[in-house]
Design a protein around this motif. Structure first.
Motif, PDB file in Angstrom:
ATOM      1  N   GLY A 246     -13.735  -1.451 -11.243  1.00  0.00           N
ATOM      2  CA  GLY A 246     -13.053  -0.997  -9.867  1.00  0.00           C
ATOM      3  C   GLY A 246     -14.202  -0.313  -8.892  1.00  0.00           C
ATOM      4  N   ARG A 247     -15.166  -1.223  -9.235  1.00  0.00           N
ATOM      5  CA  ARG A 247     -16.616  -1.166  -7.941  1.00  0.00           C
ATOM      6  C   ARG A 247     -16.945  -2.532  -7.524  1.00  0.00           C
ATOM      7  NH1 ARG A 247     -21.521  -0.285 -11.961  1.00  0.00           N
ATOM      8  NH2 ARG A 247     -19.787  -1.740 -13.092  1.00  0.00           N
ATOM      9  N   TRP A 248     -15.488  -3.548  -6.856  1.00  0.00           N
ATOM     10  CA  TRP A 248     -15.518  -4.078  -6.115  1.00  0.00           C
ATOM     11  C   TRP A 248     -15.741  -3.969  -4.480  1.00  0.00           C
ATOM     12  CZ3 TRP A 248     -15.993  -9.868  -6.651  1.00  0.00           C
ATOM     13  CH2 TRP A 248     -16.434 -10.187  -8.172  1.00  0.00           C
ATOM     14  N   ARG A 249     -15.137  -2.845  -4.693  1.00  0.00           N
ATOM     15  CA  ARG A 249     -15.397  -1.982  -3.378  1.00  0.00           C
ATOM     16  C   ARG A 249     -16.316  -1.459  -2.506  1.00  0.00           C
ATOM     17  NH1 ARG A 249     -10.738  -4.212  -0.511  1.00  0.00           N
ATOM     18  NH2 ARG A 249     -10.369  -1.967   0.832  1.00  0.00           N
ATOM     19  N   ASN A 250     -16.886  -1.455  -4.077  1.00  0.00           N
ATOM     20  CA  ASN A 250     -18.306  -0.958  -3.575  1.00  0.00           C
ATOM     21  C   ASN A 250     -19.265  -1.470  -2.605  1.00  0.00           C
ATOM     22  OD1 ASN A 250     -18.440   1.019  -5.164  1.00  0.00           O
ATOM     23  ND2 ASN A 250     -20.209   0.571  -6.673  1.00  0.00           N
ATOM     24  N   VAL A 251     -20.550  -1.186  -1.664  1.00  0.00           N
ATOM     25  CA  VAL A 251     -21.090  -1.731  -0.531  1.00  0.00           C
ATOM     26  C   VAL A 251     -22.229  -1.535  -0.714  1.00  0.00           C
ATOM     27  CG1 VAL A 251     -19.159  -1.427   1.698  1.00  0.00           C
ATOM     28  CG2 VAL A 251     -20.526   0.149   1.312  1.00  0.00           C
ATOM     29  N   GLY A 252     -22.826  -2.311  -0.297  1.00  0.00           N
ATOM     30  CA  GLY A 252     -24.334  -2.103  -0.170  1.00  0.00           C
ATOM     31  C   GLY A 252     -24.778  -2.143   1.857  1.00  0.00           C
ATOM     32  N   ILE A 253     -25.676  -1.444   1.897  1.00  0.00           N
ATOM     33  CA  ILE A 253     -25.937  -1.368   3.334  1.00  0.00           C
ATOM     34  C   ILE A 253     -27.460  -2.594   3.724  1.00  0.00           C
ATOM     35  CG2 ILE A 253     -26.776   0.147   5.281  1.00  0.00           C
ATOM     36  CD1 ILE A 253     -24.916   0.884   3.879  1.00  0.00           C
TER      37      ILE A 253
END
Length: 175
Positions: free
Chosen positions: A120-127
């Motif tokens: 489910g970490r496909w919604r994680n973001v990078g800055i």
């Protein structure tokens, strides 16, 4: 909530992973089936050689894998700007295209494994330093777009430089 996210985005995730896998394999077949003359030729109207495109793909894949690992490890991680550039340029010091191709394929397998185990970490973001927040899903979409562009460039260069005695890549029509 996790079921809803999976239902809404599940097919797109599978599609993107499948696209990365298949386009990577296609590029590999196109490059492995080309002779040295074809690999280093820069036909009129083209910006770079197949060898330079493979070098660019290898460098971009390395950077993308690092960014994805950071985003998946910690939501909101800082990620570096892509140094590989937006388009492949000509590289003078390429000695072994087979080694570059092997490196690209190996990195691609690591990327695929990383994405397939992301859950489910496909919604994680990078800055990102210029883009701000970038979601994993968006990053992977950009990777597939880049790959498709590279695949069409490699195919076009092969078509422009291939001699009549070279066999076509499997699935490619004979001239």
């Amino acid at each position: 909530m996790p079921q809803y996210i999976s239902t809404v985005h599940g097919d797109r995730r599978r599609y993107l992973v499948k696209a990365l896998r298949e386009v990577g394999h296609r590029i590999s077949r196109l490059v492995a089936g080309a002779g040295e003359r074809v690999l280093f030729a820069v036909p009129e109207g083209e910006e770079s050689s197949i060898a330079a495109i493979v070098c660019y793909l290898r460098d971009a894949e390395r950077e993308d894998l690092q960014a994805l690992e950071a985003m998946l490890r910690v939501d909101g991680s800082a990620i570096a700007a892509r140094r590989a550039g937006q388009v492949p340029g000509e590289v003078d010091d390429i000695d072994d295209v087979a080694e570059l191709l092997y490196d690209f394929v190996t990195l691609r397998e690591e990327t695929l494994w990383t994405l397939e185990s992301a859950g489910g970490r496909w919604r994680n973001v990078g800055i990102h330093p210029f883009l701000g927040e970038v979601e994993v899903l968006t990053w992977v979409q950009e990777m597939t777009d880049r790959d498709l562009d590279a695949m069409w460039r490699v195919q076009r260069i092969r078509d422009l430089t291939r001699s009549a005695d070279e066999p076509p890549v499997s699935g490619e029509p004979e001239i």
